[in-house]
Scaffold this motif. Structure first.
Motif, short mmCIF file in Angstrom:
data_model
loop_
_atom_site.label_atom_id
_atom_site.label_comp_id
_atom_site.label_asym_id
_atom_site.label_seq_id
_atom_site.Cartn_x
_atom_site.Cartn_y
_atom_site.Cartn_z
N PHE A 100 0.87 -1.17 0.00
CA PHE A 100 0.00 0.00 0.00
C PHE A 100 0.90 1.22 0.00
N SER A 101 0.50 2.26 -0.73
CA SER A 101 1.31 3.47 -0.79
C SER A 101 0.41 4.68 -1.01
N GLY A 125 8.94 15.28 -10.84
CA GLY A 125 8.33 15.65 -9.58
C GLY A 125 9.11 15.13 -8.40
N GLY A 126 8.78 15.66 -7.26
CA GLY A 126 9.38 15.22 -6.02
C GLY A 126 8.38 15.35 -4.91
N GLY A 127 8.53 14.51 -3.89
CA GLY A 127 7.60 14.57 -2.78
C GLY A 127 7.92 13.57 -1.71
N VAL A 128 6.92 13.30 -0.88
CA VAL A 128 7.05 12.38 0.23
C VAL A 128 5.94 11.34 0.16
N GLY A 129 6.19 10.21 0.78
CA GLY A 129 5.18 9.16 0.76
C GLY A 129 5.21 8.31 2.01
N LEU A 130 4.13 7.58 2.18
CA LEU A 130 3.99 6.59 3.23
C LEU A 130 3.65 5.28 2.54
N PHE A 131 4.34 4.20 2.89
CA PHE A 131 4.03 2.92 2.25
C PHE A 131 4.11 1.78 3.25
N TYR A 132 3.41 0.71 2.90
CA TYR A 132 3.36 -0.49 3.72
C TYR A 132 3.80 -1.68 2.88
#
Length: 188
Positions: A100-101, A125-132
């Motif tokens: 999951f992201s 692009g650039g950014g941040v994420g949360l993943f499982y």
């Protein structure tokens, strides 16, 4: 499923359109839905061993707000998974692994600096994420992609994202990886 993904990509690239004004930046909201493939092979090379991607329940959704000709903000959510026995960092997994992201990405569209093509949008692009991936982790992300417009309201995008995980050595599965997305894009 991989063959369908490749055939769809080739079909889209082969399609031609007449040049017309497809880009409109006033109140430009976009939604997209499609497929994704996740690779965590330990090679840190995004094009090595392309046949060993996670491709179980590979859904991708995104909402994008483009407020100028060059800048946009996208929020996405993706689901995927890996089969038992799949290779991670040169070691086979002993179980199925769900993926999951969700990511927030600032995009810069730069097509106009290269050539005049109203039917194509190139971006980074650039950014941040949360993943499982067996446990949660955060990432700093770098993306590159293209949106091909069939008409003013419908197109398709192909995007590649490198996800650089926080503390990758402390996570067996939830570490650095690449993700690719092929999605239909609808301008609202």
């Amino acid at each position: 499923m991989k063959k369908v993904f490749i055939c769809l990509l080739i079909s889209i690239m082969a399609y031609t359109v007449q040049a017309q004004r497809f880009n409109s930046y006033e109140n430009n909201w976009k939604i997209s839905a499609g497929l994704n493939a996740v690779g965590s092979l330990g090679t840190r090379n995004p094009v090595e061993r392309l046949d060993e991607f996670g491709f179980r329940f590979p859904l991708a959704f995104a909402v994008e707000r483009q407020w100028s000709k060059e800048l946009a903000l996208e929020q996405d959510i993706t689901f995927n998974g890996f089969k038992s026995g799949q290779i991670f960092d040169n070691v086979a997994s002993d179980k199925k692994i769900a993926y999951f992201s969700t990511n927030t990405t600032l995009k810069w569209y730069f097509t106009d600096y290269l050539f005049d093509a109203e039917w194509l949008d190139l971006y980074v692009g650039g950014g941040v994420g949360l993943f499982y991936m067996d446990d949660f982790n955060t990432s700093a992300n770098l993306s590159a992609g293209a949106q091909y417009w069939f008409n003013q309201n419908f197109g398709v995008k192909l995007q590649s994202t490198g996800k650089f995980a926080a503390n990758p050595k402390n996570h067996r599965y939830a570490n650095n990886h690449f993700q690719y997305v092929l999605a239909a894009v609808f301008r609202l």
